[in-house]
Motif scaffolding. Sequence first.
Motif, PDB file in Angstrom:
ATOM      1  N   GLY A   7     -14.275  42.190  43.140  1.00  0.00           N
ATOM      2  CA  GLY A   7     -15.564  41.543  43.323  1.00  0.00           C
ATOM      3  C   GLY A   7     -16.579  42.420  44.027  1.00  0.00           C
ATOM      4  N   LEU A   8     -17.803  41.932  44.059  1.00  0.00           N
ATOM      5  CA  LEU A   8     -18.925  42.637  44.666  1.00  0.00           C
ATOM      6  C   LEU A   8     -19.116  42.212  46.124  1.00  0.00           C
ATOM      7  CD1 LEU A   8     -21.505  42.176  41.769  1.00  0.00           C
ATOM      8  CD2 LEU A   8     -20.032  44.158  42.174  1.00  0.00           C
ATOM      9  N   ASP A   9     -19.798  43.064  46.896  1.00  0.00           N
ATOM     10  CA  ASP A   9     -20.255  42.700  48.235  1.00  0.00           C
ATOM     11  C   ASP A   9     -21.616  42.022  48.085  1.00  0.00           C
ATOM     12  OD1 ASP A   9     -18.268  43.622  50.157  1.00  0.00           O
ATOM     13  OD2 ASP A   9     -18.724  45.624  49.381  1.00  0.00           O
ATOM     14  N   ILE A  10     -21.702  40.781  48.504  1.00  0.00           N
ATOM     15  CA  ILE A  10     -22.910  39.979  48.270  1.00  0.00           C
ATOM     16  C   ILE A  10     -23.395  39.390  49.586  1.00  0.00           C
ATOM     17  CG2 ILE A  10     -23.852  37.969  47.063  1.00  0.00           C
ATOM     18  CD1 ILE A  10     -21.726  38.401  44.910  1.00  0.00           C
ATOM     19  N   ARG A  11     -24.707  39.451  49.779  1.00  0.00           N
ATOM     20  CA  ARG A  11     -25.332  38.800  50.927  1.00  0.00           C
ATOM     21  C   ARG A  11     -26.171  37.633  50.404  1.00  0.00           C
ATOM     22  NH1 ARG A  11     -22.112  41.664  52.327  1.00  0.00           N
ATOM     23  NH2 ARG A  11     -22.166  43.442  53.777  1.00  0.00           N
ATOM     24  N   GLY A  30     -14.125  35.371  43.675  1.00  0.00           N
ATOM     25  CA  GLY A  30     -13.505  36.618  44.094  1.00  0.00           C
ATOM     26  C   GLY A  30     -14.439  37.635  44.701  1.00  0.00           C
ATOM     27  N   HIS A  31     -15.717  37.280  44.913  1.00  0.00           N
ATOM     28  CA  HIS A  31     -16.648  38.210  45.533  1.00  0.00           C
ATOM     29  C   HIS A  31     -16.547  38.137  47.057  1.00  0.00           C
ATOM     30  CE1 HIS A  31     -18.492  39.135  41.689  1.00  0.00           C
ATOM     31  NE2 HIS A  31     -18.562  37.836  41.436  1.00  0.00           N
ATOM     32  N   TRP A 313     -25.178  22.424  42.889  1.00  0.00           N
ATOM     33  CA  TRP A 313     -24.021  22.988  42.196  1.00  0.00           C
ATOM     34  C   TRP A 313     -24.399  23.534  40.826  1.00  0.00           C
ATOM     35  CZ3 TRP A 313     -19.839  24.221  44.754  1.00  0.00           C
ATOM     36  CH2 TRP A 313     -19.553  23.550  45.954  1.00  0.00           C
ATOM     37  N   GLY A 314     -25.344  22.890  40.144  1.00  0.00           N
ATOM     38  CA  GLY A 314     -25.807  23.416  38.872  1.00  0.00           C
ATOM     39  C   GLY A 314     -26.491  24.753  39.039  1.00  0.00           C
ATOM     40  N   CYS A 315     -27.303  24.879  40.082  1.00  0.00           N
ATOM     41  CA  CYS A 315     -27.976  26.154  40.347  1.00  0.00           C
ATOM     42  C   CYS A 315     -26.972  27.222  40.782  1.00  0.00           C
ATOM     43  CB  CYS A 315     -29.054  25.957  41.417  1.00  0.00           C
ATOM     44  SG  CYS A 315     -30.476  24.988  40.850  1.00  0.00           S
ATOM     45  N   ALA A 316     -25.951  26.818  41.522  1.00  0.00           N
ATOM     46  CA  ALA A 316     -24.919  27.776  41.934  1.00  0.00           C
ATOM     47  C   ALA A 316     -24.217  28.379  40.726  1.00  0.00           C
ATOM     48  CB  ALA A 316     -23.918  27.095  42.856  1.00  0.00           C
ATOM     49  N   ASP A 317     -23.986  27.566  39.703  1.00  0.00           N
ATOM     50  CA  ASP A 317     -23.397  28.091  38.463  1.00  0.00           C
ATOM     51  C   ASP A 317     -24.288  29.165  37.842  1.00  0.00           C
ATOM     52  OD1 ASP A 317     -21.189  26.473  38.640  1.00  0.00           O
ATOM     53  OD2 ASP A 317     -21.857  25.021  37.139  1.00  0.00           O
ATOM     54  N   GLU A 318     -25.608  28.939  37.882  1.00  0.00           N
ATOM     55  CA  GLU A 318     -26.542  29.918  37.323  1.00  0.00           C
ATOM     56  C   GLU A 318     -26.525  31.210  38.134  1.00  0.00           C
ATOM     57  OE1 GLU A 318     -28.893  29.694  34.552  1.00  0.00           O
ATOM     58  OE2 GLU A 318     -27.280  28.290  34.088  1.00  0.00           O
ATOM     59  N   VAL A 319     -26.455  31.080  39.458  1.00  0.00           N
ATOM     60  CA  VAL A 319     -26.372  32.266  40.315  1.00  0.00           C
ATOM     61  C   VAL A 319     -25.126  33.069  39.970  1.00  0.00           C
ATOM     62  CG1 VAL A 319     -26.002  33.045  42.697  1.00  0.00           C
ATOM     63  CG2 VAL A 319     -27.715  31.293  42.213  1.00  0.00           C
ATOM     64  N   LEU A 320     -23.996  32.384  39.826  1.00  0.00           N
ATOM     65  CA  LEU A 320     -22.748  33.069  39.481  1.00  0.00           C
ATOM     66  C   LEU A 320     -22.872  33.792  38.138  1.00  0.00           C
ATOM     67  CD1 LEU A 320     -19.793  33.729  39.945  1.00  0.00           C
ATOM     68  CD2 LEU A 320     -19.206  31.468  39.041  1.00  0.00           C
ATOM     69  N   VAL A 323     -24.930  36.966  38.642  1.00  0.00           N
ATOM     70  CA  VAL A 323     -24.198  37.995  39.372  1.00  0.00           C
ATOM     71  C   VAL A 323     -23.150  38.632  38.469  1.00  0.00           C
ATOM     72  CG1 VAL A 323     -22.545  38.368  41.249  1.00  0.00           C
ATOM     73  CG2 VAL A 323     -24.635  37.065  41.662  1.00  0.00           C
ATOM     74  N   ARG A 324     -22.516  37.867  37.626  1.00  0.00           N
ATOM     75  CA  ARG A 324     -21.553  38.442  36.678  1.00  0.00           C
ATOM     76  C   ARG A 324     -22.245  39.418  35.734  1.00  0.00           C
ATOM     77  NH1 ARG A 324     -17.965  33.083  34.984  1.00  0.00           N
ATOM     78  NH2 ARG A 324     -16.452  33.206  36.710  1.00  0.00           N
ATOM     79  N   GLU A 325     -23.470  39.099  35.337  1.00  0.00           N
ATOM     80  CA  GLU A 325     -24.215  40.010  34.472  1.00  0.00           C
ATOM     81  C   GLU A 325     -24.515  41.320  35.195  1.00  0.00           C
ATOM     82  OE1 GLU A 325     -27.630  37.906  33.075  1.00  0.00           O
ATOM     83  OE2 GLU A 325     -26.490  36.700  31.629  1.00  0.00           O
TER      84      GLU A 325
END
Length: 335
Positions: A7-11, A30-31, A313-320, A323-325
Amino acid sequence: MTSNTGGLDIRVVGGGVIGLTSAIALAEDGHRVRVLSRDAADGTTSAVAGGLCWPYRIQPYERAVEWSVRSFRVLTALAERPAETGARMVTGTMTATTGGGDDGLAAWYDAVPGLRRARAEELPEGCAWGWRARTPLVDMPTHLRYLEQRLAAAGGTLERRGVSSLEEAGEAADVVVNCSGLGARDLVPDPEVHPVQGQLVVVENPGIEEWSVSADAGATDTTYLLPQPFGLVLGGTARENAWSREPDPAVAAAIVARAAQRFPQLARARVLAHKVGLRPARPAVRLTAERLPGGMPCVHNYGHGGAGVTVAWGCADEVLRMVREVQEGRGPVRG
């Protein structure tokens, strides 16, 4: 969420409900996630929120409904453990004094199990229409503690400090996620972000078990009653560009008076607390990815108005997804 090795280091900037849910989605994928928040969770706007899962004062409606439906499902599952999560399923009525109830939320109405038009005898006096539904009602202080604990269980961390820029927040990280709410006005900077002040009164509950909301589109004053474990929440106001966090005694008296028109016993209910929150409004939610001037990938997730808990939670899915992209090299172009 799907496990993601390497995973990535994310702030994540912001420790309200939007920031915490985004951080959880990323950490559970896993980030390595650290949330940077100037305020403790109980000092954020989220802690003052009434906690009803229903799209309110948020644009664009079509996207907001998609996010709301996702959050509805998550909160419904969390409502199986109310003492732990703060979420409960409660029946109530959403009404208005004008219009016909066809307010752009058709997909939301279709998605809520058992939702139906309120019958005339179920409507408060003066209301033209309404919907009856059983929806999540969230005790926000309890819910925010649950989110912090869930983040920690996923390996995420919380750091109590403010940041002066998104570049500063992203130092030594791979991605920064901006969930700074009203703070985005200065941090981005984004002059389109502005407060919609909401005042409420918490009183001893004389036995009211259902929630009730009457909020005409664009109205400055609304009437709502939300039974929470800590008391009955009475509201409220929606005042554009009002920055004060100090309760106004005259406004509080008017809030109680409106509630007492429906339940006269509330005129004598003991007041437990006065609260004011500043909803982080924007003409439309900003949920986009870009690169900051120095090249750092940044995902913006702010401007949710009065619907933070409803769409979190819907917006959190979009953030994820964004970030995967970034991780797959399909993230935002430079600049």
